[in-house]
Design an enzyme around this catalytic site. Structure first.
Site, PDB file in Angstrom:
ATOM      1  N   ARG A 191       1.188  -1.216  -0.109  1.00  0.00           N
ATOM      2  CA  ARG A 191       0.361   0.024  -0.082  1.00  0.00           C
ATOM      3  C   ARG A 191       1.053   1.203   0.123  1.00  0.00           C
ATOM      4  NH1 ARG A 191      -0.738   5.107   2.525  1.00  0.00           N
ATOM      5  NH2 ARG A 191       0.365   3.850   4.044  1.00  0.00           N
ATOM      6  N   ASP A 192       1.644   1.621   0.922  1.00  0.00           N
ATOM      7  CA  ASP A 192       2.144   3.122   1.499  1.00  0.00           C
ATOM      8  C   ASP A 192       3.171   2.931   0.099  1.00  0.00           C
ATOM      9  OD1 ASP A 192       2.839   5.318   2.039  1.00  0.00           O
ATOM     10  OD2 ASP A 192       4.172   4.376   3.796  1.00  0.00           O
ATOM     11  N   CYS A 219       4.590   9.456   0.262  1.00  0.00           N
ATOM     12  CA  CYS A 219       3.126  10.037  -0.174  1.00  0.00           C
ATOM     13  C   CYS A 219       3.150  10.873  -1.754  1.00  0.00           C
ATOM     14  CB  CYS A 219       3.370  10.234   1.134  1.00  0.00           C
ATOM     15  SG  CYS A 219       1.413  11.124   1.046  1.00  0.00           S
ATOM     16  N   ASN A 229       9.636   4.365   2.768  1.00  0.00           N
ATOM     17  CA  ASN A 229       9.321   3.714   4.176  1.00  0.00           C
ATOM     18  C   ASN A 229      10.500   3.222   4.725  1.00  0.00           C
ATOM     19  OD1 ASN A 229       6.378   3.629   3.265  1.00  0.00           O
ATOM     20  ND2 ASN A 229       6.187   3.600   4.929  1.00  0.00           N
TER      21      ASN A 229
HETATM   22  P1  HMG Z   1     -12.590  15.163  -2.274  1.00  0.00           P
HETATM   23  O1  HMG Z   1     -12.576  15.205  -3.892  1.00  0.00           O
HETATM   24  O2  HMG Z   1     -12.745  15.813  -1.265  1.00  0.00           O
HETATM   25  O3  HMG Z   1     -14.230  13.963  -2.246  1.00  0.00           O
HETATM   26  O4  HMG Z   1     -11.808  13.740  -1.524  1.00  0.00           O
HETATM   27  P2  HMG Z   1     -15.660  13.641  -2.984  1.00  0.00           P
HETATM   28  O5  HMG Z   1     -16.535  13.533  -1.939  1.00  0.00           O
HETATM   29  O6  HMG Z   1     -15.947  15.297  -3.981  1.00  0.00           O
HETATM   30  O7  HMG Z   1     -15.301  12.646  -4.603  1.00  0.00           O
HETATM   31  C1  HMG Z   1     -14.669  12.964  -5.567  1.00  0.00           C
HETATM   32  C2  HMG Z   1     -14.645  12.410  -6.596  1.00  0.00           C
HETATM   33  O8  HMG Z   1     -13.534  11.184  -5.871  1.00  0.00           O
HETATM   34  C3  HMG Z   1     -16.299  11.681  -6.504  1.00  0.00           C
HETATM   35  O9  HMG Z   1     -16.037  10.856  -7.862  1.00  0.00           O
HETATM   36  C4  HMG Z   1     -16.284  10.659  -5.454  1.00  0.00           C
HETATM   37  O10 HMG Z   1     -17.346   9.439  -5.739  1.00  0.00           O
HETATM   38  C5  HMG Z   1     -14.916  10.212  -5.872  1.00  0.00           C
HETATM   39  P3  HMG Z   1     -16.625  11.116  -9.104  1.00  0.00           P
HETATM   40  O11 HMG Z   1     -17.718  12.295  -8.661  1.00  0.00           O
HETATM   41  O12 HMG Z   1     -15.902  13.232  -9.020  1.00  0.00           O
HETATM   42  O13 HMG Z   1     -16.336  10.624 -10.710  1.00  0.00           O
HETATM   43  N1  HMG Z   1     -14.797   9.105  -4.000  1.00  0.00           N
HETATM   44  C6  HMG Z   1     -14.219   8.121  -4.180  1.00  0.00           C
HETATM   45  N2  HMG Z   1     -14.292   6.717  -4.780  1.00  0.00           N
HETATM   46  C7  HMG Z   1     -13.030   5.793  -4.858  1.00  0.00           C
HETATM   47  N3  HMG Z   1     -13.415   5.523  -3.117  1.00  0.00           N
HETATM   48  C8  HMG Z   1     -13.648   6.376  -2.236  1.00  0.00           C
HETATM   49  C9  HMG Z   1     -13.902   7.889  -2.868  1.00  0.00           C
HETATM   50  N4  HMG Z   1     -14.850   8.683  -2.200  1.00  0.00           N
HETATM   51  C10 HMG Z   1     -14.970   9.694  -2.827  1.00  0.00           C
HETATM   52  N5  HMG Z   1     -13.267   6.273  -1.304  1.00  0.00           N
HETATM   53  C11 HMG Z   1     -10.815  11.792  -0.915  1.00  0.00           C
HETATM   54  C12 HMG Z   1     -12.082  13.248  -1.149  1.00  0.00           C
HETATM   55  C13 HMG Z   1     -10.673  11.537   1.005  1.00  0.00           C
HETATM   56  C14 HMG Z   1     -11.898  10.831  -1.685  1.00  0.00           C
HETATM   57  C15 HMG Z   1      -9.711  12.257  -1.533  1.00  0.00           C
HETATM   58  O14 HMG Z   1      -9.475  13.443  -1.036  1.00  0.00           O
HETATM   59  C16 HMG Z   1      -9.073  10.947  -1.421  1.00  0.00           C
HETATM   60  O15 HMG Z   1      -8.940   9.776  -1.801  1.00  0.00           O
HETATM   61  N6  HMG Z   1      -7.500  11.499  -0.792  1.00  0.00           N
HETATM   62  C17 HMG Z   1      -6.415   9.726  -1.035  1.00  0.00           C
HETATM   63  C18 HMG Z   1      -4.945  10.542  -0.416  1.00  0.00           C
HETATM   64  C19 HMG Z   1      -4.448   9.441  -0.826  1.00  0.00           C
HETATM   65  O16 HMG Z   1      -4.836   7.920  -0.568  1.00  0.00           O
HETATM   66  N7  HMG Z   1      -3.028  10.033   0.340  1.00  0.00           N
HETATM   67  C20 HMG Z   1      -2.355   8.310   0.645  1.00  0.00           C
HETATM   68  C21 HMG Z   1      -2.675   7.980   1.159  1.00  0.00           C
HETATM   69  S1  HMG Z   1      -2.255   8.938   2.934  1.00  0.00           S
HETATM   70  C22 HMG Z   1      -0.229   8.126   3.290  1.00  0.00           C
HETATM   71  O17 HMG Z   1      -0.467   7.968   3.169  1.00  0.00           O
HETATM   72  C23 HMG Z   1       0.112   9.232   4.468  1.00  0.00           C
HETATM   73  C24 HMG Z   1       0.587   7.568   5.627  1.00  0.00           C
HETATM   74  O18 HMG Z   1       1.226   6.389   4.977  1.00  0.00           O
HETATM   75  C25 HMG Z   1       0.599   7.538   7.293  1.00  0.00           C
HETATM   76  C26 HMG Z   1       2.253   8.818   6.874  1.00  0.00           C
HETATM   77  O19 HMG Z   1       3.362   8.223   5.824  1.00  0.00           O
HETATM   78  O20 HMG Z   1       2.269   9.374   7.612  1.00  0.00           O
HETATM   79  C27 HMG Z   1      -0.703   6.113   6.083  1.00  0.00           C
HETATM   80 MG    MG Z   2       3.347   6.804   5.218  1.00  0.00          MG
END
Ligand code: HMG
Ligand code: MG
Length: 284
Positions: free
Chosen positions: A14-15, A239, A248
């Site tokens: 995943r990450d 990320c 990582n």
């Molecule tokens: P948004 O644009 O504010 O949300 O995104 P929305 O509700 O307006 O939806 C936009 C579009 O996304 C829509 O589609 C929704 O249907 C779709 P459209 O109508 O435009 O065709 N949608 C989805 N599709 C599939 N699955 C879903 C989903 N939700 C909405 N669950 C949202 C808000 C949270 C969805 C967006 O910002 C997002 O997906 N962000 C994720 C970012 C991400 O994954 N980052 C990496 C992971 S975090 C990380 O790596 C850190 C970590 O490792 C720890 C560390 O290292 O610190 C964990």
């Molecule tokens: Mg991470």
């Protein structure tokens, strides 16, 4: 002499893979997870039900969870940012899910398009539903030392978010040094604050190795009582919403280090090295 158990939580599929430039076929991801399943990890994060517009690399997560050979005793985990993601994770039979918050406002906005408070509002129904079906929920706090947008992050801010995630029902809180800015001193200061509000046995260290200090930060965390560390085979990752975030810390290095110190990880280094080889080949 054994120093007791210390768990490595494998997050490479995943990450790691969420940040790869190459479009990786589902079959390759499945093969990597299957190899990791044979290594002895108890938890493997291999899916992320986020918007494919935000993270296209994770688009095939349902197929990955559907395609793997599940090993008894291994929990296959998925990230879920909202109810839509939660429902997809349940449908794909994830064994546990993770919600992800940030200790800094800047990263929260850039990563999930929500303030820290708004994120908690999105998470509340997920925890509510998860409780009904006994689905374990892990909580992440990103930017536990520094944020790529807001700069240094106060330990009290990390503690506040960790406390909230734990109080909402997360069984473990993983502390993310998202851009690898931490040093043994700053990690220890952060842990001192967090340990006051969440039992240390419910904490995990999630350290990116941007500046080569992740292992030193693990050592600092061990001395503070942390016994779970997230890592990615071959040091995959980064990320997409954290400029400068490198991979990582590499699982094979962490396993070797913990074992040499006398901890029991239960992980077979020979199999991990094979998985790391596969992961490197996937990078293209
Ligand atoms: P948004 O644009 O504010 O949300 O995104 P929305 O509700 O307006 O939806 C936009 C579009 O996304 C829509 O589609 C929704 O249907 C779709 P459209 O109508 O435009 O065709 N949608 C989805 N599709 C599939 N699955 C879903 C989903 N939700 C909405 N669950 C949202 C808000 C949270 C969805 C967006 O910002 C997002 O997906 N962000 C994720 C970012 C991400 O994954 N980052 C990496 C992971 S975090 C990380 O790596 C850190 C970590 O490792 C720890 C560390 O290292 O610190 C964990
Ligand atoms: Mg991470």
């Amino acid at each position: 002499m054994s120093l007791g158990p210390c768990e490595i939580f494998e997050v490479g599929p995943r990450d790691g893979l969420q940040n790869e430039k190459r479009e990786i076929p589902v079959a390759e991801k499945v093969a990597l997870v299957n190899k990791l399943s044979a290594a002895g990890f108890r938890r493997i994060e291999c899916a992320s039900f986020v918007s494919p517009k935000w993270v296209p690399q994770m688009a095939g997560s349902g197929e990955v969870l559907g395609g793997i050979s599940r090993t008894e005793g291994v929990r296959y985990a998925a990230l879920t940012p909202n109810m839509r993601g939660y429902e997809d994770a349940v449908a794909a039979k994830a064994d546990e899910i993770a919600i992800f918050a940030s200790a800094s406002e800047g990263f929260s906005q850039k990563n999930i398009n929500a303030s820290i408070e708004e994120a908690f509002e999105r998470f509340a129904p997920i925890l509510e539903e998860a409780r009904h079906i006994d689905m374990p929920v892990r909580g992440y706090v990103s930017c536990v030392v520094e944020c790529p947008y807001d700069g240094k992050v106060a330990p009290a801010d990390v503690a506040r978010v960790a406390d909230k995630l734990f109080a909402m029902g997360c069984y473990e809180v993983s502390l993310g040094d998202t851009i690898g800015a931490g040093t043994p001193d700053s990690i220890a200061r952060m842990l001192l604050a967090v340990r006051d509000v969440v039992p240390v046995g419910r904490l995990a260290g999630h350290y990116h190795d941007t500046h080569g200090r992740a292992m030193a930060n693990i050592d600092a965390s061990l001395s503070m009582g942390v016994r779970v560390f997230d890592a990615a085979v071959a040091g995959l990752g980064g990320c997409p919403y954290a400029p400068g975030a490198a991979g990582n810390v590499a699982t094979e290095a962490v396993n070797e280090h913990l074992t040499a110190l006398g901890y029991d990880t239960g992980v077979d280094q020979a199999v991990v090295l094979e998985a790391a080889e596969m992961a490197r080949a996937m990078r293209g």
